[in-house]
Design an enzyme around this catalytic site. Sequence first.
Site, PDB file in Angstrom:
ATOM      1  N   THR A 140      -4.516  25.474  45.447  1.00  0.00           N
ATOM      2  CA  THR A 140      -4.964  26.229  44.268  1.00  0.00           C
ATOM      3  C   THR A 140      -5.573  27.573  44.643  1.00  0.00           C
ATOM      4  O   THR A 140      -5.511  28.522  43.862  1.00  0.00           O
ATOM      5  CB  THR A 140      -5.954  25.422  43.407  1.00  0.00           C
ATOM      6  OG1 THR A 140      -7.189  25.238  44.101  1.00  0.00           O
ATOM      7  CG2 THR A 140      -5.376  24.066  43.033  1.00  0.00           C
ATOM      8  N   LEU A 186      -6.100  29.617  39.950  1.00  0.00           N
ATOM      9  CA  LEU A 186      -5.817  28.883  38.718  1.00  0.00           C
ATOM     10  C   LEU A 186      -5.529  27.424  39.085  1.00  0.00           C
ATOM     11  O   LEU A 186      -4.388  26.990  39.185  1.00  0.00           O
ATOM     12  CB  LEU A 186      -4.641  29.525  37.989  1.00  0.00           C
ATOM     13  CG  LEU A 186      -4.570  29.313  36.479  1.00  0.00           C
ATOM     14  CD1 LEU A 186      -5.900  29.613  35.800  1.00  0.00           C
ATOM     15  CD2 LEU A 186      -3.480  30.164  35.871  1.00  0.00           C
ATOM     16  N   HIS A 187      -6.617  26.675  39.274  1.00  0.00           N
ATOM     17  CA  HIS A 187      -6.527  25.334  39.851  1.00  0.00           C
ATOM     18  C   HIS A 187      -5.669  24.365  39.024  1.00  0.00           C
ATOM     19  O   HIS A 187      -4.650  23.855  39.487  1.00  0.00           O
ATOM     20  CB  HIS A 187      -7.931  24.726  39.984  1.00  0.00           C
ATOM     21  CG  HIS A 187      -8.921  25.575  40.696  1.00  0.00           C
ATOM     22  ND1 HIS A 187      -8.929  25.731  42.064  1.00  0.00           N
ATOM     23  CD2 HIS A 187      -9.960  26.317  40.235  1.00  0.00           C
ATOM     24  CE1 HIS A 187      -9.927  26.518  42.416  1.00  0.00           C
ATOM     25  NE2 HIS A 187     -10.569  26.889  41.326  1.00  0.00           N
ATOM     26  N   ASP A 188      -6.127  24.069  37.816  1.00  0.00           N
ATOM     27  CA  ASP A 188      -5.588  22.931  37.067  1.00  0.00           C
ATOM     28  C   ASP A 188      -4.122  23.068  36.662  1.00  0.00           C
ATOM     29  O   ASP A 188      -3.389  22.065  36.668  1.00  0.00           O
ATOM     30  CB  ASP A 188      -6.452  22.662  35.838  1.00  0.00           C
ATOM     31  CG  ASP A 188      -7.866  22.230  36.214  1.00  0.00           C
ATOM     32  OD1 ASP A 188      -8.070  21.818  37.370  1.00  0.00           O
ATOM     33  OD2 ASP A 188      -8.765  22.308  35.359  1.00  0.00           O
TER      34      ASP A 188
END
Length: 313
Positions: free
Chosen positions: A192, A239-241
């Site tokens: 991420t 933008l992890h998720d």
Amino acid sequence: MALPIILDCDPGHDDAIALVLALASPELALKAVTSSAGNQTPDKTLRNVLRMLTLLNRTDIPVAGGARKPLMRDLIIADNVHGETGLDGPALPEPTFKPQACTAVELMVKVLRESDEPVTLVATGPQTNVALLLNSHPELHRKIARIVIMGGSMGLGNWTPAAEFNIFVDPEAAEIVFQSGLPIVMAGLDVTHRAQIMSADVERFRAIGNPVATTVAELLDFFMEYHKAEKWGFHGAPLHDPCTIAWLLKPELFTTVDRWVGVETQGKYTQGMTVVDYYSLTGNKPNTTLMVDIDRQGFVDLLAERLAQFSIR
């Protein structure tokens, strides 16, 4: 046929964008959204799910609130990252519908029991709800195709030197999930932090011009401020998720390895650390497909392409 999924999330800017990406993608059938406590308090994350689904005109999707605290610990929230509401930045609509009169686990159970095929669980917050589901309903494990999580890392933390936030909030729950014997796919900080959205990308999204794309750009305007701190060394915001949803849509964007992962629940310095047996030192059989790299430009292009879908609806 669309892949059935349940999204368990704690919105959170990047959770909200993961939700947008899922609903912009006909390859996925979002059967339910459940909220967890993490990025903000449980009442606020539940409200944020309702606000986002109202914006997206998908009030038909069942929603339920989850556990109000971790399994064995007091709740920690990330209001320093996501603001007072959990989705600071854009002017989101007030919810026009209410959550189901049941818990997150009860809603998950209903979806799993009614599904004709195994369902993929996507968890982008702490793992509390998923762990409660797994412990309370072992008979439904066979109805779970896989669990795709955002959490953990191979050595670097973003909440402590050793731990990523989602795992740190409820390490006991995460350990239950990793040792469940179900297929686990992990989008950790290793990937991420390579999925950074730059200022030019935000402007590209804004230029798409529909209300959803504009909202995503405004979410990112706020989210990027926290990540400008010199300590991170970022050029944009990770933008992890949405990496979880992107992997379901286009796994070819990601490099993965299969490894054993455990969670440290008691270490003096390492509580919440995901211990990745990268070199197979323990002899433990791999239990996790671990994302380690991403085609960043392909990821951004996917987001832009799907945001444009809201212009023709």
